[in-house]
Design an enzyme around this catalytic site. Structure first.
Site, mmCIF file in Angstrom:
data_model
loop_
_atom_site.group_PDB
_atom_site.id
_atom_site.type_symbol
_atom_site.label_atom_id
_atom_site.label_comp_id
_atom_site.label_asym_id
_atom_site.label_seq_id
_atom_site.Cartn_x
_atom_site.Cartn_y
_atom_site.Cartn_z
ATOM 1 N N ARG A 153 0.822 -1.221 0.000
ATOM 2 C CA ARG A 153 0.000 0.000 0.000
ATOM 3 C C ARG A 153 0.856 1.272 0.000
ATOM 4 O O ARG A 153 0.490 2.282 0.602
ATOM 5 C CB ARG A 153 -0.962 0.023 1.197
ATOM 6 C CG ARG A 153 -1.947 -1.100 1.224
ATOM 7 C CD ARG A 153 -2.824 -1.198 -0.028
ATOM 8 N NE ARG A 153 -3.508 -2.461 -0.025
ATOM 9 C CZ ARG A 153 -3.027 -3.557 -0.619
ATOM 10 N NH1 ARG A 153 -1.889 -3.518 -1.316
ATOM 11 N NH2 ARG A 153 -3.671 -4.691 -0.547
ATOM 12 N N SER A 202 -10.517 -0.504 3.803
ATOM 13 C CA SER A 202 -9.726 -0.743 5.016
ATOM 14 C C SER A 202 -9.056 0.549 5.460
ATOM 15 O O SER A 202 -8.385 1.213 4.669
ATOM 16 C CB SER A 202 -8.638 -1.785 4.738
ATOM 17 O OG SER A 202 -9.242 -3.022 4.467
ATOM 18 N N GLU A 272 -3.946 3.172 6.364
ATOM 19 C CA GLU A 272 -3.870 2.976 4.907
ATOM 20 C C GLU A 272 -4.521 4.184 4.232
ATOM 21 O O GLU A 272 -4.060 4.663 3.197
ATOM 22 C CB GLU A 272 -4.620 1.689 4.537
ATOM 23 C CG GLU A 272 -4.624 1.418 3.052
ATOM 24 C CD GLU A 272 -5.223 0.050 2.716
ATOM 25 O OE1 GLU A 272 -5.028 -0.906 3.499
ATOM 26 O OE2 GLU A 272 -5.884 -0.045 1.670
HETATM 27 C C1 FAD Z 1 -15.351 -0.173 -0.581
HETATM 28 C C2 FAD Z 1 -13.869 0.045 -0.758
HETATM 29 C C3 FAD Z 1 -13.032 -1.058 -0.875
HETATM 30 C C4 FAD Z 1 -11.659 -0.886 -1.060
HETATM 31 N N1 FAD Z 1 -10.861 -1.985 -1.193
HETATM 32 C C5 FAD Z 1 -9.540 -1.816 -1.432
HETATM 33 C C6 FAD Z 1 -8.697 -2.967 -1.623
HETATM 34 O O1 FAD Z 1 -9.137 -4.113 -1.601
HETATM 35 N N2 FAD Z 1 -7.373 -2.764 -1.863
HETATM 36 C C7 FAD Z 1 -6.845 -1.503 -1.910
HETATM 37 O O2 FAD Z 1 -5.628 -1.374 -2.150
HETATM 38 N N3 FAD Z 1 -7.615 -0.393 -1.706
HETATM 39 C C8 FAD Z 1 -8.938 -0.534 -1.479
HETATM 40 N N4 FAD Z 1 -9.716 0.574 -1.279
HETATM 41 C C9 FAD Z 1 -9.093 1.901 -1.200
HETATM 42 C C10 FAD Z 1 -9.003 2.670 -2.532
HETATM 43 O O3 FAD Z 1 -10.011 2.245 -3.426
HETATM 44 C C11 FAD Z 1 -7.627 2.521 -3.194
HETATM 45 O O4 FAD Z 1 -6.594 2.967 -2.349
HETATM 46 C C12 FAD Z 1 -7.556 3.311 -4.500
HETATM 47 O O5 FAD Z 1 -6.386 2.935 -5.191
HETATM 48 C C13 FAD Z 1 -7.568 4.830 -4.309
HETATM 49 O O6 FAD Z 1 -7.720 5.431 -5.598
HETATM 50 P P1 FAD Z 1 -8.414 6.849 -5.775
HETATM 51 O O7 FAD Z 1 -8.302 7.228 -7.185
HETATM 52 O O8 FAD Z 1 -9.778 6.851 -5.192
HETATM 53 O O9 FAD Z 1 -7.432 7.757 -4.906
HETATM 54 P P2 FAD Z 1 -7.811 8.841 -3.793
HETATM 55 O O10 FAD Z 1 -8.507 8.169 -2.675
HETATM 56 O O11 FAD Z 1 -8.462 10.006 -4.393
HETATM 57 O O12 FAD Z 1 -6.338 9.241 -3.311
HETATM 58 C C14 FAD Z 1 -5.548 8.331 -2.561
HETATM 59 C C15 FAD Z 1 -4.118 8.889 -2.488
HETATM 60 O O13 FAD Z 1 -3.542 8.849 -3.802
HETATM 61 C C16 FAD Z 1 -3.109 10.147 -4.187
HETATM 62 N N5 FAD Z 1 -3.337 10.276 -5.620
HETATM 63 C C17 FAD Z 1 -4.496 10.071 -6.304
HETATM 64 N N6 FAD Z 1 -4.297 10.272 -7.615
HETATM 65 C C18 FAD Z 1 -2.994 10.603 -7.761
HETATM 66 C C19 FAD Z 1 -2.181 10.942 -8.884
HETATM 67 N N7 FAD Z 1 -2.679 11.011 -10.131
HETATM 68 N N8 FAD Z 1 -0.865 11.220 -8.677
HETATM 69 C C20 FAD Z 1 -0.356 11.177 -7.428
HETATM 70 N N9 FAD Z 1 -1.061 10.882 -6.328
HETATM 71 C C21 FAD Z 1 -2.371 10.605 -6.497
HETATM 72 C C22 FAD Z 1 -3.974 11.108 -3.363
HETATM 73 O O14 FAD Z 1 -3.339 12.373 -3.209
HETATM 74 C C23 FAD Z 1 -4.074 10.341 -2.042
HETATM 75 O O15 FAD Z 1 -2.903 10.537 -1.271
HETATM 76 C C24 FAD Z 1 -11.107 0.432 -1.103
HETATM 77 C C25 FAD Z 1 -11.964 1.538 -0.993
HETATM 78 C C26 FAD Z 1 -13.328 1.349 -0.837
HETATM 79 C C27 FAD Z 1 -14.226 2.554 -0.755
#
Ligand code: FAD
Length: 287
Positions: A153, A202, A272
């Site tokens: 992560r 998580s 996380e």
């Molecule tokens: C129901 C649910 C289940 C989930 N299950 C999992 C799972 O099984 N495994 C898992 O790993 N995660 C899981 N997640 C968490 C999440 O979906 C992941 O971490 C996902 O990769 C975040 O992507 P996002 O685009 O929403 O990023 P955001 O939540 O918008 O941002 C997360 C971080 O990434 C940074 N970021 C985003 N885009 C960029 C970019 N272009 N350049 C640089 N930094 C950036 C942001 O600044 C922030 O620090 C879950 C979430 C939910 C709601």
């Protein structure tokens, strides 16, 4: 580029909490990103893994609308950072390719997946990543996977690096086997996770050899509430918004779980979820 003022995070993030963004820009090209870069304070992907305060975010927040995909020789795919994982997976599968099982059921964008090294029991993004492209104070550049210290992560991106695209190395063999594993995995998630209420998945990373959810449950916090936020009865590493939670309510659950597990189980959990914004240290000691 589209620019807004006062757009509320509660409308964009998965937890449905958080206040207004002072300035918010939807960036449509790498050139626009380079131009805006010196002013950027916060990066938003799809908001599925972050918590920002009720007071909102000061300064400029950007989200990337870069969603294009391009097939490269050798079953490689370049995908824009703003592309949703669900769209990415369906494009890969339509080509008869596989390799991205680690993103099945993970909401969010390509940029967020790389920044977080997202993954599941089926693997993590680092395993299929060839390179990332993006912008930082040095301008636009591409960084090969080998130069990123990615781990559980943790995308290992250089400080301030904004991902604009990722190149994935996919494969043809094992497609049917991967489909079966993904189906099984998605069924398990539906049975064990509270997917009917807003959450960010998580909240804490699993410590080596253990599970954050088990630890939180072991200190008696399943069902613990602060206002409209609740440590899920179904999975204690999820904090759910039961309807009218504020960011402070969610943070109160996070902090209580973190303190209680530290004090009663002797384990210091690592979040996380990414905590953005300016939180007073007495509210969030890990700022
Ligand atoms: C129901 C649910 C289940 C989930 N299950 C999992 C799972 O099984 N495994 C898992 O790993 N995660 C899981 N997640 C968490 C999440 O979906 C992941 O971490 C996902 O990769 C975040 O992507 P996002 O685009 O929403 O990023 P955001 O939540 O918008 O941002 C997360 C971080 O990434 C940074 N970021 C985003 N885009 C960029 C970019 N272009 N350049 C640089 N930094 C950036 C942001 O600044 C922030 O620090 C879950 C979430 C939910 C709601």
């Amino acid at each position: 580029m589209q620019q807004f003022s006062g757009e509320r995070l509660s409308k964009l993030g998965y937890w449905r909490v958080g206040g207004p963004m002072e300035d918010f820009a939807l960036v449509e090209s790498v050139e626009e990103l380079v131009e805006l870069y010196p002013k950027i304070r916060w990066i938003l992907g799809n908001g599925s893994n972050l918590l920002a305060p009720d007071q909102g975010l000061a300064g400029l927040t950007v989200r990337l609308s870069l969603k294009e995909t391009e097939w490269l020789p050798g079953d490689r795919l370049r995908a824009g950072a703003g592309l949703l994982n669900t769209v990415l997976l369906s494009r890969v599968s339509r080509q008869g390719l596989c390799g991205l099982a680690s993103l099945a059921g993970v909401p969010g964008t390509v940029g967020g997946a790389v920044a977080m090294n997202a993954g599941t029991a089926l693997g993590e993004v680092a395993e299929v990543l060839e390179a990332v492209e993006g912008v930082d104070a040095r301008g636009f550049r591409s960084i090969p996977r080998e130069e990123l210290p990615m781990h559980y992560r943790e995308g290992g991106l250089p400080e301030g690096f904004v991902v604009t695209a990722a190149i994935f190395r996919l494969r043809r063999e094992g497609l049917e086997e991967e489909r079966q594993k993904v189906n099984h995995h998605l069924q398990r998630r539906m049975a064990t996770q509270p997917l009917d209420l807003p959450s960010c998945g998580s909240v804490f990373r699993n410590p080596p050899g253990d599970h954050a959810g088990r630890l939180i449950e072991s200190v008696g916090l399943k069902g613990w509430r602060s206002g409209g936020a609740c440590i899920s009865e179904r999975h204690a590493n999820f904090i759910v918004n039961t309807g009218d939670a504020t960011a402070n309510d969610v943070m109160s659950c996070i902090r209580t779980a973190w303190e209680r597990v530290r004090d009663h189980a002797g384990v210091v959990l690592v979040p996380e979820v990414r905590v953005l914004g300016d939180w007073p240290v007495e509210v969030w000691p890990l700022v």
